[in-house]
Design a protein around this motif. Structure first.
Motif, short mmCIF file in Angstrom:
data_model
loop_
_atom_site.label_atom_id
_atom_site.label_comp_id
_atom_site.label_asym_id
_atom_site.label_seq_id
_atom_site.Cartn_x
_atom_site.Cartn_y
_atom_site.Cartn_z
N SER A 9 -37.51 -33.90 -7.24
CA SER A 9 -36.60 -33.35 -6.23
C SER A 9 -35.67 -32.14 -6.98
O SER A 9 -35.94 -31.96 -8.29
N GLY A 10 -34.82 -31.36 -6.12
CA GLY A 10 -34.24 -30.23 -6.70
C GLY A 10 -33.55 -30.79 -7.81
O GLY A 10 -33.16 -30.33 -8.93
N GLY A 11 -32.60 -31.95 -7.72
CA GLY A 11 -31.76 -32.54 -8.81
C GLY A 11 -32.39 -33.11 -9.72
O GLY A 11 -31.85 -32.97 -10.95
N GLN A 12 -33.63 -33.43 -9.78
CA GLN A 12 -34.45 -34.12 -10.81
C GLN A 12 -34.87 -33.01 -11.77
O GLN A 12 -34.81 -33.10 -12.95
N ARG A 13 -35.13 -31.75 -10.86
CA ARG A 13 -35.60 -30.86 -11.68
C ARG A 13 -34.48 -30.15 -12.62
O ARG A 13 -34.76 -29.71 -13.75
N GLN A 14 -33.42 -30.05 -12.21
CA GLN A 14 -32.12 -29.62 -12.94
C GLN A 14 -31.85 -30.45 -14.06
O GLN A 14 -31.44 -30.06 -15.13
N ARG A 15 -32.16 -31.81 -13.88
CA ARG A 15 -32.17 -32.86 -15.13
C ARG A 15 -33.30 -32.47 -16.01
O ARG A 15 -32.70 -32.45 -17.39
N ILE A 16 -34.40 -32.23 -15.64
CA ILE A 16 -35.32 -31.67 -16.53
C ILE A 16 -34.81 -30.39 -17.26
O ILE A 16 -34.90 -30.23 -18.64
N ALA A 17 -34.31 -29.45 -16.75
CA ALA A 17 -33.69 -28.24 -17.27
C ALA A 17 -32.76 -28.55 -18.15
O ALA A 17 -32.42 -27.96 -19.25
N ILE A 18 -31.92 -29.37 -17.97
CA ILE A 18 -30.70 -29.91 -18.85
C ILE A 18 -31.35 -30.58 -19.97
O ILE A 18 -30.96 -30.18 -21.19
N ALA A 19 -32.35 -31.50 -19.93
CA ALA A 19 -33.07 -32.18 -21.22
C ALA A 19 -33.65 -31.19 -21.95
O ALA A 19 -33.70 -31.21 -23.24
N ARG A 20 -34.23 -29.87 -21.29
CA ARG A 20 -34.78 -28.72 -22.17
C ARG A 20 -33.65 -28.13 -23.03
O ARG A 20 -33.97 -27.57 -24.07
N ALA A 21 -32.65 -27.79 -22.19
CA ALA A 21 -31.46 -27.42 -22.95
C ALA A 21 -31.14 -28.14 -24.19
O ALA A 21 -30.60 -27.94 -25.30
#
Length: 279
Positions: free
Chosen positions: A173-185
């Motif tokens: 989902s969109g929220g999960q994808r943003q969690r992935i983006a935060i993990a990448r950071a």
């Protein structure tokens, strides 16, 4: 007398060392496209002498409408663009004067979370490859096994499962994808994260979850955020200090409580009036 002088000097040094990010006199001009054969192209001043400091472990919000200079400022802080004038110093290093190799190494200390959780993740790559990508630019790249362990660790930090590492972005989902983006950071263990409208593309209920996660990570890891948003309620929830950008200039600054309860500049007053969720 000498002891007092030494004490004052130590306090001054301690205070200076607490400053993680310092922007001084930032200006950025672009050349507009020509509108006529007979007129010279006119410059566009996106930033006009912006200066601020961000203390280690704190969050600074940057608010303003589209065209105020927020994204230009983010690009300059991330050393993705070069200022026409002024400096950006992270941990005392002028990012725009570092040789390419040193800048690449310095990027370990600052990472970015983008606005669009759908467009910022490569759909052809697994989550593990997406998250570990920043590690490829660093000296002393870890082994594949060590890299895998780092990915699993940051996935856990953002509330995702180990098995998610082998999935692709379209499975989330969109929220999960943003969690992935935060993990990448988080993978490089940075000191600063520049978050450019990180929740504006998400539903309101999901926004709260992502913002709470970012605050939890800040407390756990001692992160600092440069938090860029047009949403005053989001900034009020997350930030310790706020600067208001209008036509490339800072027109007001202070705590969210002060700015949003008793704004002084007419532009800030208009922003607050247009945002009924800010109390």
């Amino acid at each position: 007398m000498r002891q007092d002088t030494l004490k004052q000097g130590a306090l001054k040094t301690e205070s200076a060392s607490a400053i993680l990010l310092r922007a001084s006199g930032l200006k950025r001009s672009y050349v507009r496209s020509r509108t006529s054969l007979w007129r010279a192209a006119e410059p566009l001043e996106a930033l006009r002498g912006v200066s601020f400091e961000l203390q280690a472990g704190q969050s600074l919000g940057v608010v303003g409408e589209s065209g105020s200079g927020k994204s230009t400022l983010a690009r300059l802080v991330m050393a993705l663009d070069t200022p026409s004038e002024g400096t950006v110093e992270l941990l005392g290093r002028n990012l725009h004067q570092l040789p390419e190799k040193e800048l690449r190494a310095a990027r370990r200390d600052f990472q970015m979370v983008f606005q669009d959780p759908y467009g910022s993740l490569d759909p052809r790559m697994t989550v593990e490859r997406i998250i570990s990508e920043p590690l490829t630019t660093l000296a002393g790249k870890p082994s594949r096994a060590a890299q895998r362990q780092q990915v699993l660790a940051v996935l856990d930090q953002v509330g995702l499962r180990a098995q998610d590492a082998d999935k692709y972005p379209h499975e989330f989902s969109g929220g999960q994808r943003q969690r992935i983006a935060i993990a990448r950071a988080l993978i490089t263990r940075p000191k600063l994260i520049v978050a450019d409208e990180p929740v504006s593309a998400l539903d309101v209920s999901v926004q709260a979850q992502v913002l709470n996660l970012m605050q939890d990570l800040q407390r756990e890891l001692g992160l600092s955020y440069l938090f860029i948003s047009h949403d005053l309620a989001v900034v009020q929830h997350v930030c310790d200090q706020v600067i208001v950008l209008y036509q490339g200039e800072i027109v007001e600054r202070g705590t969210p409580q002060k700015l949003f309860s008793a704004p002084e500049h007419p532009y800030t007053q208009a922003l607050v009036k247009a945002a009924p969720r800010v109390l």
